[in-house]
Motif scaffolding. Structure first.
Motif, PDB file in Angstrom:
ATOM      1  N   SER A 273       0.835  -1.206   0.000  1.00  0.00           N
ATOM      2  CA  SER A 273       0.000   0.000   0.000  1.00  0.00           C
ATOM      3  C   SER A 273       0.866   1.251   0.000  1.00  0.00           C
ATOM      4  O   SER A 273       0.577   2.230  -0.692  1.00  0.00           O
ATOM      5  CB  SER A 273      -0.924  -0.003   1.214  1.00  0.00           C
ATOM      6  OG  SER A 273      -1.827  -1.089   1.169  1.00  0.00           O
ATOM      7  N   SER A 274       1.923   1.219   0.786  1.00  0.00           N
ATOM      8  CA  SER A 274       2.840   2.358   0.846  1.00  0.00           C
ATOM      9  C   SER A 274       3.492   2.599  -0.505  1.00  0.00           C
ATOM     10  O   SER A 274       3.498   3.730  -1.020  1.00  0.00           O
ATOM     11  CB  SER A 274       3.917   2.102   1.901  1.00  0.00           C
ATOM     12  OG  SER A 274       4.909   3.104   1.863  1.00  0.00           O
ATOM     13  N   ALA A 275       4.038   1.538  -1.091  1.00  0.00           N
ATOM     14  CA  ALA A 275       4.721   1.676  -2.378  1.00  0.00           C
ATOM     15  C   ALA A 275       3.768   2.187  -3.458  1.00  0.00           C
ATOM     16  O   ALA A 275       4.117   3.073  -4.253  1.00  0.00           O
ATOM     17  CB  ALA A 275       5.324   0.337  -2.793  1.00  0.00           C
TER      18      ALA A 275
ATOM     19  N   CYS B 140       1.424   6.557  -6.915  1.00  0.00           N
ATOM     20  CA  CYS B 140       0.311   7.415  -7.352  1.00  0.00           C
ATOM     21  C   CYS B 140       0.635   8.888  -7.134  1.00  0.00           C
ATOM     22  O   CYS B 140       0.273   9.747  -7.954  1.00  0.00           O
ATOM     23  CB  CYS B 140      -0.972   7.042  -6.608  1.00  0.00           C
ATOM     24  SG  CYS B 140      -1.719   5.490  -7.150  1.00  0.00           S
ATOM     25  N   TYR B 141       1.319   9.196  -6.034  1.00  0.00           N
ATOM     26  CA  TYR B 141       1.682  10.585  -5.742  1.00  0.00           C
ATOM     27  C   TYR B 141       2.687  11.112  -6.771  1.00  0.00           C
ATOM     28  O   TYR B 141       2.520  12.204  -7.324  1.00  0.00           O
ATOM     29  CB  TYR B 141       2.268  10.683  -4.339  1.00  0.00           C
ATOM     30  CG  TYR B 141       2.795  12.052  -3.994  1.00  0.00           C
ATOM     31  CD1 TYR B 141       1.938  13.082  -3.610  1.00  0.00           C
ATOM     32  CD2 TYR B 141       4.165  12.326  -4.077  1.00  0.00           C
ATOM     33  CE1 TYR B 141       2.425  14.356  -3.307  1.00  0.00           C
ATOM     34  CE2 TYR B 141       4.660  13.582  -3.781  1.00  0.00           C
ATOM     35  CZ  TYR B 141       3.788  14.595  -3.390  1.00  0.00           C
ATOM     36  OH  TYR B 141       4.270  15.850  -3.112  1.00  0.00           O
TER      37      TYR B 141
ATOM     38  N   GLU C 154     -10.625  13.217  -4.945  1.00  0.00           N
ATOM     39  CA  GLU C 154     -11.174  12.598  -3.732  1.00  0.00           C
ATOM     40  C   GLU C 154     -10.146  12.555  -2.609  1.00  0.00           C
ATOM     41  O   GLU C 154     -10.500  12.504  -1.430  1.00  0.00           O
ATOM     42  CB  GLU C 154     -11.673  11.193  -4.062  1.00  0.00           C
ATOM     43  CG  GLU C 154     -12.890  11.194  -4.980  1.00  0.00           C
ATOM     44  CD  GLU C 154     -13.213   9.802  -5.494  1.00  0.00           C
ATOM     45  OE1 GLU C 154     -14.378   9.377  -5.375  1.00  0.00           O
ATOM     46  OE2 GLU C 154     -12.303   9.140  -6.028  1.00  0.00           O
ATOM     47  N   LEU C 155      -8.874  12.548  -2.979  1.00  0.00           N
ATOM     48  CA  LEU C 155      -7.788  12.665  -2.005  1.00  0.00           C
ATOM     49  C   LEU C 155      -6.877  13.808  -2.423  1.00  0.00           C
ATOM     50  O   LEU C 155      -6.648  14.026  -3.619  1.00  0.00           O
ATOM     51  CB  LEU C 155      -6.971  11.370  -1.937  1.00  0.00           C
ATOM     52  CG  LEU C 155      -7.617  10.135  -1.311  1.00  0.00           C
ATOM     53  CD1 LEU C 155      -6.643   8.964  -1.372  1.00  0.00           C
ATOM     54  CD2 LEU C 155      -8.041  10.389   0.124  1.00  0.00           C
ATOM     55  N   SER C 156      -6.359  14.520  -1.467  1.00  0.00           N
ATOM     56  CA  SER C 156      -5.390  15.572  -1.774  1.00  0.00           C
ATOM     57  C   SER C 156      -3.998  14.956  -1.864  1.00  0.00           C
ATOM     58  O   SER C 156      -3.758  13.833  -1.403  1.00  0.00           O
ATOM     59  CB  SER C 156      -5.407  16.644  -0.687  1.00  0.00           C
ATOM     60  OG  SER C 156      -4.906  16.114   0.543  1.00  0.00           O
ATOM     61  N   ASP C 157      -3.074  15.694  -2.464  1.00  0.00           N
ATOM     62  CA  ASP C 157      -1.691  15.215  -2.545  1.00  0.00           C
ATOM     63  C   ASP C 157      -1.118  14.956  -1.158  1.00  0.00           C
ATOM     64  O   ASP C 157      -0.407  13.970  -0.932  1.00  0.00           O
ATOM     65  CB  ASP C 157      -0.819  16.245  -3.268  1.00  0.00           C
ATOM     66  CG  ASP C 157      -1.192  16.391  -4.736  1.00  0.00           C
ATOM     67  OD1 ASP C 157      -1.994  15.567  -5.231  1.00  0.00           O
ATOM     68  OD2 ASP C 157      -0.690  17.323  -5.382  1.00  0.00           O
ATOM     69  N   ARG C 158      -1.428  15.848  -0.229  1.00  0.00           N
ATOM     70  CA  ARG C 158      -0.904  15.701   1.129  1.00  0.00           C
ATOM     71  C   ARG C 158      -1.457  14.447   1.793  1.00  0.00           C
ATOM     72  O   ARG C 158      -0.722  13.716   2.462  1.00  0.00           O
ATOM     73  CB  ARG C 158      -1.257  16.934   1.957  1.00  0.00           C
ATOM     74  CG  ARG C 158      -0.724  16.855   3.385  1.00  0.00           C
ATOM     75  CD  ARG C 158      -1.035  18.100   4.173  1.00  0.00           C
ATOM     76  NE  ARG C 158      -0.515  18.009   5.527  1.00  0.00           N
ATOM     77  CZ  ARG C 158      -0.638  18.957   6.444  1.00  0.00           C
ATOM     78  NH1 ARG C 158      -1.264  20.085   6.137  1.00  0.00           N
ATOM     79  NH2 ARG C 158      -0.135  18.789   7.656  1.00  0.00           N
TER      80      ARG C 158
END
Length: 327
Positions: A89-91, A96-97, A118-122
């Motif tokens: 999940s981390s990788a 994606c970032y 739906e999600l911010s970069d942060r």
């Protein structure tokens, strides 16, 4: 300071104005849509690329059975799988970032949560760091530190070597980038035995050699996508015939490597039969792709893509079942 109108010469409206101050354009934008808890949760799940994680789990649990020579401690299996999920999940979240710029352009990735907003970069970056650190600590404290270090190596390789260095620079990106996807095999073995031997190395080799003929057909289907963002996948820089030939060669190498496990790990008739029959099917599908490309026919690369997933699943199921049989 300058106030200018954006767009056509029609009558101005509030939405059509912009303020230019010190060469910085401040546009009038509608407030960001509020995302509910359920959508936010689904977005975090999508950020982890769950279909990729499914394949990683398929290659981890059976290897643990083979390493133990039977059913290992179920809490050990559960703990290893949870740690592996957090690591992957981390990788994937870091990926994606980093790739959010090209994901916004490609049709295949336009529904990813950082593209849809739906999600911010942060939020994505925080999630990636937390799940990565948690996976290493989880595996180190609950399993063993060899498994934890292998997990850390997988994250670093996927993020730093594949995503940041290889992906946008060389058509061999998926070949060497596939190393990260092979690590769950080593992690599963290390979790049970606390060491690595030739058997997990061969299993590592199976996944490593399988990755190109699995992914290159997908890149053939989405060639225009990769071309639009200047990612030099093999299907972008080479013709269909060359890609088809490479798929064939790697398919043969994958099957040959899978048969090495028979003498090294003492595999029985079930694994041997599945490796031979499943391997023959995988090779036939690869040859069909190449033959169609040579004849300039209607190439259907996704057939090889899906058959490759089935092939790997069957082989690793056989890896896990074979040690449990009395013959």
């Amino acid at each position: 300071m300058q106030i200018g109108q954006v767009g056509s010469s029609q009558a101005p409206s509030i939405a059509s104005f912009r303020i230019v101050y010190m060469d910085v354009v401040i546009e009038n934008r509608a407030p960001r849509e509020r995302v509910g808890i359920l959508r936010k949760t689904k977005a975090y799940v999508a950020l982890t690329k769950p279909r990729v994680i499914e394949l990683l789990l398929v290659t981890t649990a059976p290897v643990m059975i083979l390493a133990a020579g039977g059913i290992p401690n179920l809490w050990l299996v559960l703990g290893t799988l949870v740690g592996g999920i957090m690591s992957a999940s981390s990788a994937n979240a870091f990926n994606c970032y980093i790739d959010r710029d090209i994901d916004r352009v490609m049709d295949r990735t336009k529904k990813r949560p950082l593209v849809t907003g739906e999600l911010s970069d942060r939020e994505a970056l925080v999630f990636a760091w937390i799940s990565g650190v948690a996976s290493v600590l989880w595996l180190g404290l609950l399993i063993n530190w060899l498994a934890a270090m292998l997990s850390l190596a997988a994250i670093l390789f996927y993020v730093l070597v594949y995503t940041l260095v290889l992906k946008r620079r060389t058509p061999q990106n998926i070949v060497w980038g596939g190393v990260a996807g092979c690590m769950p095999v080593l992690i599963g073995w290390a979790a049970v035995t606390g060491e690595l031997t030739w058997a997990p190395v061969i299993l590592f080799g199976i996944v490593f050699l399988w990755t190109p003929p699995h992914y290159w057909p997908l890149s053939m289907k989405y060639r225009a996508d990769y071309q639009s963002v200047n990612v030099p996948m093999l299907a972008v820089v080479r013709g269909r015939t060359v890609v088809g030939l490479q798929v064939v060669l790697y398919a043969w190498a994958t099957v040959a490597c899978s048969l090495l496990l028979v003498p090294v790990a003492g595999m029985g008739i079930l694994y041997t039969s599945v490796a031979l029959a499943g391997g023959a099917w995988f090779i036939v599908e690869s040859h069909r792709l190449y033959s169609t490309a040579v004849r300039h026919g209607d190439v259907r690369p996704m057939r090889v893509f899906h058959s490759s997933i089935t092939y790997l699943t069957l082989v690793f199921l056989a890896v896990g079942i074979d040690p449990l049989l009395p013959f």
